[in-house]
Enzyme design. Structure first.
Site, PDB file in Angstrom:
ATOM      1  CB  THR A  69      35.645 -15.353  57.113  1.00  0.00           C
ATOM      2  OG1 THR A  69      36.908 -15.208  57.813  1.00  0.00           O
ATOM      3  CG2 THR A  69      34.294 -15.503  57.864  1.00  0.00           C
ATOM      4  CD  GLN A 178      47.591 -19.398  57.707  1.00  0.00           C
ATOM      5  OE1 GLN A 178      48.710 -19.523  57.020  1.00  0.00           O
ATOM      6  NE2 GLN A 178      47.124 -18.554  57.896  1.00  0.00           N
ATOM      7  CG  HIS A 200      44.958 -11.553  53.210  1.00  0.00           C
ATOM      8  ND1 HIS A 200      45.298 -12.247  54.786  1.00  0.00           N
ATOM      9  CD2 HIS A 200      43.915 -12.882  52.617  1.00  0.00           C
ATOM     10  CE1 HIS A 200      44.269 -12.691  55.015  1.00  0.00           C
ATOM     11  NE2 HIS A 200      43.361 -12.596  54.881  1.00  0.00           N
ATOM     12  CB  CYS A 322      44.592 -13.444  60.563  1.00  0.00           C
ATOM     13  SG  CYS A 322      44.474 -14.691  61.122  1.00  0.00           S
TER      14      CYS A 322
HETATM   15  N1  PLP Z   1      41.232 -20.178  58.072  1.00  0.00           N
HETATM   16  C1  PLP Z   1      42.842 -19.596  58.705  1.00  0.00           C
HETATM   17  C2  PLP Z   1      43.094 -20.909  59.515  1.00  0.00           C
HETATM   18  C3  PLP Z   1      43.177 -18.833  58.640  1.00  0.00           C
HETATM   19  O1  PLP Z   1      44.505 -18.698  59.102  1.00  0.00           O
HETATM   20  C4  PLP Z   1      42.427 -18.115  58.358  1.00  0.00           C
HETATM   21  C5  PLP Z   1      43.024 -16.423  58.728  1.00  0.00           C
HETATM   22  O2  PLP Z   1      42.616 -15.155  58.739  1.00  0.00           O
HETATM   23  C6  PLP Z   1      41.179 -17.692  57.927  1.00  0.00           C
HETATM   24  C7  PLP Z   1      40.337 -19.087  57.450  1.00  0.00           C
HETATM   25  C8  PLP Z   1      40.477 -17.019  57.509  1.00  0.00           C
HETATM   26  O3  PLP Z   1      40.290 -15.999  55.935  1.00  0.00           O
HETATM   27  P1  PLP Z   1      39.919 -14.556  55.872  1.00  0.00           P
HETATM   28  O4  PLP Z   1      41.171 -13.780  56.636  1.00  0.00           O
HETATM   29  O5  PLP Z   1      40.211 -14.693  54.606  1.00  0.00           O
HETATM   30  O6  PLP Z   1      38.489 -14.197  55.921  1.00  0.00           O
END
Ligand code: PLP
Length: 380
Positions: A69, A178, A200, A322
């Site tokens: 993010t 992903q 993660h 998520c």
């Molecule tokens: N982009 C995609 C395609 C995701 O699936 C996610 C999952 O949460 C994110 C960004 C965000 O990543 P993070 O959880 O490390 O902030």
């Protein structure tokens, strides 16, 4: 428990745990000049090499962040800001909220790039839009396109799209969160300017990620402070998290063939669900991540399915899980042209480094049992 929610978070790889435990013992700030600080710095720089190796880049072009993010926020807000706002964001209709929400506050005009019913970006539409680009009126085009979709697993033609935009003098931001550890990621072959990663999703820890930046690509920092990460992302580095990220990325890339091999089990599971229950497989026939299966049976609510499977000891997601625990209708399936009845009944199963054939079979068993108890009984 059968875990089939890798696209939300993959289980921590043992190599990542070991690297983190070793890093926890360091107990020093990587910016400190004394020996303990230098040891922490060495750990961070080793991980930078590992991440660079995983995506075919130089280590020095990797900026560590607190996750996918933050990497998306830095790429979107930092590029628009470096261009003095003279940019238009061309955003695919299936981006993750981590990207969309930052696009929304960037201040730059935004245009949507639609996807085909198969779930991949419409390259012809992009080509047509770029052909008439007026940089006087619209500034620099910045394409925002993910590598693989978190809900459907559909792999996007990023290299082709980035080439179209580059020809028109534009830039591309690619959310490869992903993709890492699931398909080969090579920044030079993709031809993008910014690429975001998250530990993660690849068997590393939560709360750490990275932005890869093409040398010379415009970027202004979003977080200001002590000047870490070449002043592009201030804040003391998460040394243990970064160490775990490096180890996980290295292992995930080493095991890419094993991940690709999951498609045989996934396809077998899908054909059983189609034959025995008539499910619709989202993205069927389109290049997809090997361990992802998103399927739907109109009338069988996704929340009911997720709860029934949880009771049977199987962890899966509905829609894009998520972002939070809330159930929302999928924007991605809407963009692919699916109606509400189908979208409300779609669940995502996702497998990874620990999964084997029996896991796919048990997911199918649990789902069919739940379906037979509810919707299939009514129609029988
Ligand atoms: N982009 C995609 C395609 C995701 O699936 C996610 C999952 O949460 C994110 C960004 C965000 O990543 P993070 O959880 O490390 O902030």
């Amino acid at each position: 428990m059968i875990y089939a929610d890798y696209n939300a978070t993959a289980p921590l790889r043992p190599e990542a745990r070991d690297a983190m435990l070793a890093a926890f013992e360091l107990g020093a700030n990587p910016s400190s000049v004394h020996g303990a600080g230098r040891a922490a710095r060495k750990t961070v720089e080793r991980a930078r090499e590992q991440i660079g190796g995983a995506i075919g880049s130089r280590a020095q072009d990797i900026i560590f962040t607190s996750g996918g993010t933050e990497a998306a926020a830095l790429a979107v807000l930092g590029s628009v800001s470096a261009l003095g706002g003279k940019a238009t964001l061309l955003v695919s209709a299936i981006e993750h909220e981590a990207v969309i929400k930052n696009v929304g506050i960037s201040g730059a005009p935004v245009e949507t790039v639609y996807v085909t019913p198969a779930g991949a970006i419409d390259l012809e539409a992009l080509k047509a839009r770029m052909a008439g680009w007026d940089s006087e009126a619209s500034g620099k085009p910045i394409l925002v396109l993910m590598l693989a979709n978190n809900e459907t697993g559909v792999i996007q033609p990023v290299a082709e799209a980035a080439a179209i935009v580059r020809e028109a003098g534009g830039l591309t931001i690619c959310d490869a969160v992903q993709g890492l550890g699931k398909i080969a990621v090579n920044v030079a072959l993709l031809g993008v300017d910014y690429l975001t990663l998250s530990a993660h999703k690849a068997g590393g820890p939560q709360g750490v990620g990275a932005l890869w930046l093409r040398a010379g690509a415009p970027l202004k920092p979003v977080l200001l402070g002590g000047g870490q990460e070449k002043s592009l992302r201030s804040g003391t580095e998460n040394v243990a998290g970064i160490a775990g990220f490096g180890a996980a990325a290295e292992m995930a890339v080493r095991e890419l063939d094993a991940y690709a091999g999951l498609s045989a089990h996934r396809d077998a599971m899908e054909s059983r669900l189609k034959t025995e229950a008539g499910v619709t497989v989202v993205g069927d026939g389109t290049p997809r991540l090997a361990g992802v299966s998103n399927f739907a049976l109109p009338g069988f609510k996704a929340e009911t399915q997720v709860m029934a499977m949880d009771l049977a000891g199987v962890a899966v997601s509905s829609g894009s899980a998520c972002s939070s625990g809330k159930v929302k209708r999928s924007v991605v399936l809407g963009a692919m042209g699916y109606d509400d009845a189908l979208a409300e009944s779609a669940i995502r199963t996702s497998f990874g480094w620990k999964s084997d054939e029996a896991d796919f079979e048990r997911v199918a068993d649990a789902w069919l049992e739940a379906a037979r108890r509810t919707v299939l009984k009514e129609t029988a």
